[in-house]
Design a protein around this motif. Sequence first.
Motif, mmCIF file in Angstrom:
data_model
loop_
_atom_site.group_PDB
_atom_site.id
_atom_site.type_symbol
_atom_site.label_atom_id
_atom_site.label_comp_id
_atom_site.label_asym_id
_atom_site.label_seq_id
_atom_site.Cartn_x
_atom_site.Cartn_y
_atom_site.Cartn_z
ATOM 1 N N UNK A 59 0.783 -0.955 -0.320
ATOM 2 C CA UNK A 59 0.165 -0.084 0.043
ATOM 3 C C UNK A 59 0.978 1.017 -0.139
ATOM 4 N N UNK A 60 1.898 0.821 0.141
ATOM 5 C CA UNK A 60 2.620 2.235 1.176
ATOM 6 C C UNK A 60 3.409 2.329 -0.265
ATOM 7 N N UNK A 61 3.935 1.427 -1.098
ATOM 8 C CA UNK A 61 4.230 1.520 -2.590
ATOM 9 C C UNK A 61 3.561 2.638 -3.026
ATOM 10 N N UNK A 62 2.529 2.097 -3.281
ATOM 11 C CA UNK A 62 0.969 3.327 -4.081
ATOM 12 C C UNK A 62 0.812 4.278 -3.582
ATOM 13 N N UNK A 63 0.905 4.242 -2.279
ATOM 14 C CA UNK A 63 0.546 5.461 -1.459
ATOM 15 C C UNK A 63 1.940 6.538 -0.939
ATOM 16 N N UNK A 64 2.446 7.061 -1.501
ATOM 17 C CA UNK A 64 3.708 7.509 -0.859
ATOM 18 C C UNK A 64 3.770 9.178 -0.280
ATOM 19 N N UNK A 65 2.336 9.833 0.125
ATOM 20 C CA UNK A 65 2.612 10.823 0.219
ATOM 21 C C UNK A 65 1.631 10.779 1.252
ATOM 22 N N UNK A 66 2.801 11.902 2.524
ATOM 23 C CA UNK A 66 2.182 12.142 4.025
ATOM 24 C C UNK A 66 2.485 12.782 4.423
ATOM 25 N N UNK A 68 -2.397 21.002 -25.638
ATOM 26 C CA UNK A 68 -2.147 19.516 -26.149
ATOM 27 C C UNK A 68 -3.284 19.465 -26.245
ATOM 28 N N UNK A 69 -4.427 18.695 -25.519
ATOM 29 C CA UNK A 69 -5.467 18.026 -26.014
ATOM 30 C C UNK A 69 -6.744 18.705 -27.287
ATOM 31 N N UNK A 70 -6.901 17.516 -27.642
ATOM 32 C CA UNK A 70 -7.217 16.329 -27.214
ATOM 33 C C UNK A 70 -5.846 15.114 -27.825
ATOM 34 N N UNK A 71 -5.438 14.273 -26.119
ATOM 35 C CA UNK A 71 -4.538 13.262 -27.014
ATOM 36 C C UNK A 71 -5.275 12.172 -27.003
ATOM 37 N N UNK A 72 -4.310 10.856 -27.807
ATOM 38 C CA UNK A 72 -5.124 9.632 -27.657
ATOM 39 C C UNK A 72 -4.507 8.950 -27.653
ATOM 40 N N UNK A 73 -2.963 9.679 -26.454
ATOM 41 C CA UNK A 73 -3.303 7.731 -24.791
ATOM 42 C C UNK A 73 -3.088 8.944 -23.943
ATOM 43 N N UNK A 74 -3.495 8.708 -22.942
ATOM 44 C CA UNK A 74 -3.167 8.637 -20.964
ATOM 45 C C UNK A 74 -3.899 7.701 -20.062
ATOM 46 N N UNK A 75 -2.203 8.059 -19.267
ATOM 47 C CA UNK A 75 -1.070 7.495 -18.624
ATOM 48 C C UNK A 75 -1.846 7.998 -17.397
ATOM 49 N N UNK A 76 -1.930 7.374 -16.385
ATOM 50 C CA UNK A 76 -2.335 7.583 -14.560
ATOM 51 C C UNK A 76 -1.979 6.838 -14.146
ATOM 52 N N UNK A 77 -0.805 6.841 -13.267
ATOM 53 C CA UNK A 77 -0.076 5.891 -12.052
ATOM 54 C C UNK A 77 -0.194 6.595 -11.088
ATOM 55 N N UNK A 78 -1.504 6.738 -9.850
ATOM 56 C CA UNK A 78 -1.662 7.332 -9.413
ATOM 57 C C UNK A 78 -2.342 6.769 -8.115
ATOM 58 N N UNK A 79 -3.627 7.237 -7.723
ATOM 59 C CA UNK A 79 -4.266 6.327 -6.349
ATOM 60 C C UNK A 79 -5.849 6.124 -6.812
ATOM 61 N N UNK A 80 -6.654 5.672 -6.570
ATOM 62 C CA UNK A 80 -7.963 5.083 -6.373
ATOM 63 C C UNK A 80 -8.451 7.082 -6.030
ATOM 64 N N UNK A 136 -2.492 2.335 -9.826
ATOM 65 C CA UNK A 136 -2.500 2.966 -8.471
ATOM 66 C C UNK A 136 -3.259 2.094 -7.751
ATOM 67 N N UNK A 137 -4.415 1.875 -8.696
ATOM 68 C CA UNK A 137 -5.855 1.558 -7.617
ATOM 69 C C UNK A 137 -5.790 -0.482 -6.897
ATOM 70 N N UNK A 138 -6.411 -0.631 -6.206
ATOM 71 C CA UNK A 138 -6.613 -1.970 -5.300
ATOM 72 C C UNK A 138 -7.952 -2.717 -5.859
ATOM 73 N N UNK A 139 -7.918 -3.989 -6.727
ATOM 74 C CA UNK A 139 -8.998 -4.300 -7.054
ATOM 75 C C UNK A 139 -10.037 -4.181 -5.960
ATOM 76 N N UNK A 140 -10.534 -3.897 -5.024
ATOM 77 C CA UNK A 140 -11.302 -3.815 -4.711
ATOM 78 C C UNK A 140 -12.262 -2.305 -5.127
ATOM 79 N N UNK A 141 -11.187 -1.781 -5.152
ATOM 80 C CA UNK A 141 -11.488 -0.171 -6.078
ATOM 81 C C UNK A 141 -11.883 0.242 -7.548
ATOM 82 N N UNK A 142 -11.451 -1.116 -8.469
ATOM 83 C CA UNK A 142 -11.592 -0.637 -9.547
ATOM 84 C C UNK A 142 -12.782 -0.352 -9.853
ATOM 85 N N UNK A 143 -14.049 -1.170 -9.129
ATOM 86 C CA UNK A 143 -15.295 -1.105 -9.889
ATOM 87 C C UNK A 143 -16.012 0.081 -9.189
#
Length: 327
Positions: A18-25, A230-242, A266-273
């Motif tokens: 969890x810390x590896x995905x959410x390193x802000x505190x 620059x928008x619109x983009x044809x690929x957007x990557x977002x590896x952050x938090x749910x 950056x999300x957990x499986x329980x947050x996917x939905x």
Amino acid sequence: MSETWKVSIPCTRAEARILAADYLFVSSADSSPTIVASETDAKRPDEWMIDVYCDAEPDPDLIANLLLLSPSAQAASAAPMIERLADEDWVTMSQQGLEPLRAGRFHVHTASGHPSDNPGLTNICIDAGQAFGTGHHETTMGCLQSLDQLRRSGHRFRHIADVGTGSGLLAFAAHHLWRDAKIIASDIDPVAVAVTEANAGQNAIKLGNGRSQIRLVRSNGLDHPALRQRAPFDLIIANILAGPLVALSPQIAAASAPGTVLLLAGLLSRQQAEVVRAYVREGFRLKHARLANEWPCLTLVKAKKYGWTRKPHRKKSPLASDYFGEC
């Protein structure tokens, strides 16, 4: 010469993930500490350690905040270990135990590691420093594999955004896959932007506004003028938090065109939905979910204009395929 202190706190494997995905505190220090989570004993896979490096002796408030990173240590009333380090390059030392990794066609290593001599692999050197993202977490691995799969399946992108770039690794991977693309990488953390700039130099990647270059900006989400221009983009990557992924869904949708591919992690499986629902409301459809342990990497596509309308008088899941036209 500045001091360096280390605070070590025991934690569980789950807490480290969890810390590896959410390193802000919240920190009481003037500068952000650097956090490294590592396994302490291969025979005891659930026993991990959080090592926090600070540039000043930690005060009681900082210690209290650091203990919030490990609820198990709090429950066991485990006292953190505090030590002042000798004047050494502790960032490099902390990464010496990181083995090079393979994700798709990418071979990711730190400066203390070794590049691959396999001509079929693309080497990327990442020294994360105060911005995490050496590629060893499942979220980043999933993004690298998904990017590689998009390239193998014939996708071509010319305008790419990496939101929350961290160390720049995913932006660099996109650069290697689509050499002619204009890429912009953003992060809310100025340290991450500086680290990405340094990593770009180490990988001989040009920074700038043109094609085959990466533009770096500090931005809260997609709020920077350069991102809007620059928008619109044809690929957007977002590896952050749910939470931020859900909050940013209107901004990301506004920066997308019909057919835009969106890579979320950056999300957990329980947050996917919850995350998928937020983007379905904005006109995206889920194409693929790559799962590593409890960390999914989602590939979504923006539906064609007028191509996703809810059919009347039928009750179906908001993820039902007939809500969407062809993408």
